[in-house]
Design an enzyme around this catalytic site. Structure first.
Site, PDB file in Angstrom:
ATOM      1  N   SER A  26     -11.167  11.460 -10.026  1.00 11.58           N
ATOM      2  CA  SER A  26     -11.560  10.945  -8.611  1.00 11.58           C
ATOM      3  C   SER A  26     -10.459  11.120  -7.769  1.00 11.58           C
ATOM      4  O   SER A  26      -9.373  11.593  -8.157  1.00 11.58           O
ATOM      5  CB  SER A  26     -11.512   9.349  -8.592  1.00 11.58           C
ATOM      6  OG  SER A  26     -11.509   8.973  -7.402  1.00 11.58           O
TER       7      SER A  26
ATOM      8  N   TYR B 109      -7.093   1.853 -10.820  1.00 15.95           N
ATOM      9  CA  TYR B 109      -7.918   2.612 -11.020  1.00 15.95           C
ATOM     10  C   TYR B 109      -7.633   3.878 -10.933  1.00 15.95           C
ATOM     11  O   TYR B 109      -7.958   4.910 -11.589  1.00 15.95           O
ATOM     12  CB  TYR B 109      -9.188   2.474 -10.216  1.00 15.95           C
ATOM     13  CG  TYR B 109     -10.120   3.292 -10.048  1.00 15.95           C
ATOM     14  CD1 TYR B 109     -11.199   3.538 -10.995  1.00 15.95           C
ATOM     15  CD2 TYR B 109     -10.428   4.202  -8.969  1.00 15.95           C
ATOM     16  CE1 TYR B 109     -12.273   4.470 -11.225  1.00 15.95           C
ATOM     17  CE2 TYR B 109     -11.676   5.295  -9.003  1.00 15.95           C
ATOM     18  CZ  TYR B 109     -12.438   5.366  -9.962  1.00 15.95           C
ATOM     19  OH  TYR B 109     -13.416   6.201 -10.000  1.00 15.95           O
TER      20      TYR B 109
END
Ligand code: NAP
Length: 250
Positions: free
Chosen positions: A145, A159
């Site tokens: 990501s 995350y």
């Protein structure tokens, strides 16, 4: 061409994973559509693939548990007997929290699913693909990501850190198995319009963040899938250890 090659997509039942499954089946891959809880969504993907003449199975298994990983690969072995591609796509976020609010339980689950799951699935894939072990080589694509680079402050640094680990896994594993016929790459999506944002308690996140994206819009699952399908394919035979931003410039 990819005819008759077998691809496992973890979290293939919804969002980016579902787009990968549909696109890969269209390119001739036989596809194992993994899911954790939503069997209906996985069966829908399988039905759509079958309806267009492709071959797919739904495979239940939580990548955040060793039992789940073993069940997934046992099902793939039983159905197809070989493996040529793995997309480590299953991933979770949490609601926006500063680090002092993040519970040990959330942290443990986040890393078990996003990091340990990808590591364990990669290991099982290497066992089956490695030319040193009688396999015919293969390709692994990991879902990182842009959060790995931006850090997601005030939202979910846990995350972001888990995706940083995916970047390290990609670079290290690529070098480790390059001599065994296996390529390992990653994509770094930006803000993509899927249900993951609602699962983190921010259903409008993709729309709300659009003005901050250089291209002024979220990406679609299909746009990320196209990059993944390229990395899986024979168009990318000299590409390994690469991490491709698919982020509209974010
Ligand atoms: P999504 O729409 O929330 O879909 C998640 C998929 O993963 C579902 O198929 C879900 O199945 C499955 N899954 C969740 N936990 C699992 C587990 N423990 N074991 C097996 N499967 C599991 O997610 P997405 O937005 O498509 O994201 C896919 C990947 O891209 C993730 O790794 C995410 O971190 C990454 N990514 C997404 C974005 C974005 O903006 N969307 C941006 C950057 C990176 P069930 O429904 O059965 O739980």
């Amino acid at each position: 061409m990819s005819d008759d090659r077998v691809l496992l997509v973890t979290g293939g039942s919804r969002g980016i994973g579902a787009a990968v499954c549909l696109g890969a089946a269209g390119a001739g891959w036989r596809v194992a559509v993994n899911y954790a809880t939503n069997a209906q969504a996985a069966e829908d993907v399988v039905r759509r693939i079958s309806a267009s003449g492709g071959c797919a199975i739904a495979v239940q298994g939580d990548v955040g548990t060793e039992d789940g990983v073993q069940a997934i690969f046992a099902a793939v072995d039983a159905a197809f007997g070989s493996l040529d591609g793995l997309v480590n796509n299953a991933g979770i976020v949490g609601p926006p929290q500063r680090i002092v609010e993040i519970s040990p339980e959330r942290l443990e689950r986040m890393f078990r699913v996003n990091v340990t799951g990808a590591l364990r699935c990669s290991a099982e894939a290497v066992l089956r693909m490695s030319t040193r072990r009688g396999g015919r080589g293969g390709s692994i694509v990991n879902l990182s990501s842009v959060a790995a680079v931006l850090g997601a402050p005030e939202q979910y640094v846990d995350y972001a850190a888990s995706k940083g680990a995916i970047d390290s896994l990609t670079v290290g594993l690529a070098r480790e198995v390059a001599g065994e016929g296996i390529r390992v790459n990653a994509v770094r999506p930006g803000i993509i319009d899927t249900e993951i944002h609602a699962s983190g308690g921010l259903p409008d996140r993709a729309r709300d963040l659009s003005p901050s994206i250089p291209m002024q819009r979220p990406g679609t699952p299909g746009e990320v899938a196209d990059a993944i399908l390229y990395l899986l394919s024979d168009k990318a035979t000299y590409v390994t250890g690469a991490i491709l931003n698919v982020s509209g410039g974010r």
